[in-house]
Design an enzyme around this catalytic site. Structure first.
Site, short mmCIF file in Angstrom:
data_model
loop_
_atom_site.label_atom_id
_atom_site.label_comp_id
_atom_site.label_asym_id
_atom_site.label_seq_id
_atom_site.Cartn_x
_atom_site.Cartn_y
_atom_site.Cartn_z
N ASN A 1 3.74 2.41 8.46
CA ASN A 1 5.02 2.83 7.91
C ASN A 1 5.33 4.25 8.38
O ASN A 1 4.44 5.06 8.58
CB ASN A 1 4.95 2.80 6.37
CG ASN A 1 6.29 3.18 5.73
OD1 ASN A 1 7.35 2.75 6.17
ND2 ASN A 1 6.23 3.99 4.69
N HIS B 1 7.26 7.68 7.26
CA HIS B 1 7.76 8.32 6.04
C HIS B 1 8.30 9.71 6.39
O HIS B 1 7.63 10.46 7.10
CB HIS B 1 6.64 8.42 5.00
CG HIS B 1 7.14 8.93 3.70
ND1 HIS B 1 7.91 8.15 2.85
CD2 HIS B 1 7.01 10.14 3.10
CE1 HIS B 1 8.23 8.87 1.79
NE2 HIS B 1 7.69 10.08 1.91
N SER C 1 5.51 11.53 8.69
CA SER C 1 4.16 10.96 8.74
C SER C 1 4.25 9.49 9.11
O SER C 1 5.19 8.80 8.72
CB SER C 1 3.49 11.05 7.35
OG SER C 1 3.48 12.36 6.86
N ASP D 1 3.36 4.86 -0.15
CA ASP D 1 3.18 5.97 0.78
C ASP D 1 1.79 6.60 0.67
O ASP D 1 1.62 7.80 0.83
CB ASP D 1 4.27 7.04 0.58
CG ASP D 1 5.67 6.48 0.82
OD1 ASP D 1 5.81 5.60 1.69
OD2 ASP D 1 6.60 6.89 0.13
#
Length: 194
Positions: A110, A112, A139, A148
């Site tokens: 992912n 972020h 990130s 997260d």
């Protein structure tokens, strides 16, 4: 030649999706060809659908609003992703909190828009801008059940400039996102290991 397959999940405009398609899709790194085989959105009106079309990819739409629970939605996602035998799933602005139904079966990263573990969640850009932090950043992390909270793969930061507007802060974050996400995918998939 070894080909590694990627699925990209998105919810909105798809600017990160396009960054991946332009920098990674169909290209060879370290003798490994990387190919996006699935683009999937949880929103039927996401602009990313048009962006994917420019690269000859028809996006699959699975709208979360059609499911009674997160788990039901995640089950449908997993079922769809598994059809493509992908090596990596990339969440590129996919605005859903995923359950263990997804995280226990799918290897995913992912992007972020903050320097994790600071400013988790959907309002990270605004929260980081309004903080006293003198740096902002992005990130890339492995997806886990914790929002997260997965292991960090890569981060990139920039320094706050005097009188910096929120728009300038946001633009810096998006520019870094468009670099770091494709780079992370290349790094993970072109190690030339099975």
């Amino acid at each position: 030649m070894l080909t590694k397959k990627i699925a990209i999940l998105f919810s909105g405009s798809g600017s990160n999706l396009e960054a991946i398609l332009s920098k990674v899709h169909g290209k060879i790194f370290n003798g490994v060809k990387l190919e996006v085989v699935l683009t999937l959105s949880n929103k039927a009106d996401a602009y990313g659908i048009q962006r994917a079309r420019k690269y000859g990819l028809e996006s699959v739409i699975i709208e979360n609003k059609n499911f009674n629970s997160r788990e039901e939605f995640d089950t449908a996602l997993v079922k769809e992703i598994e059809k493509y035998d992908v090596d990596l799933v990339v969440l590129a602005g996919f605005m859903r909190i995923l359950t263990s139904v997804f995280t226990s079966k799918i290897k995913a990263i992912n992007l972020h828009p903050s320097l994790l573990p600071l400013f988790k969640g959907a309002h990270a850009i605004k929260e980081s801008f309004e903080s006293d932090m003198q740096v902002g950043g992005v990130s890339v992390h492995w997806v886990s059940e914790e929002l997260d909270g997965g292991k960090i793969i890569a981060q990139r930061a920039f320094e706050r400039e005097n009188q910096m507007s929120f728009e300038a802060w946001e633009d810096k974050i998006h520019a870094l996102e468009h670099e770091i996400l494709p780079e992370s995918i290349i790094k993970i998939l072109s190690k030339n290991e099975k």
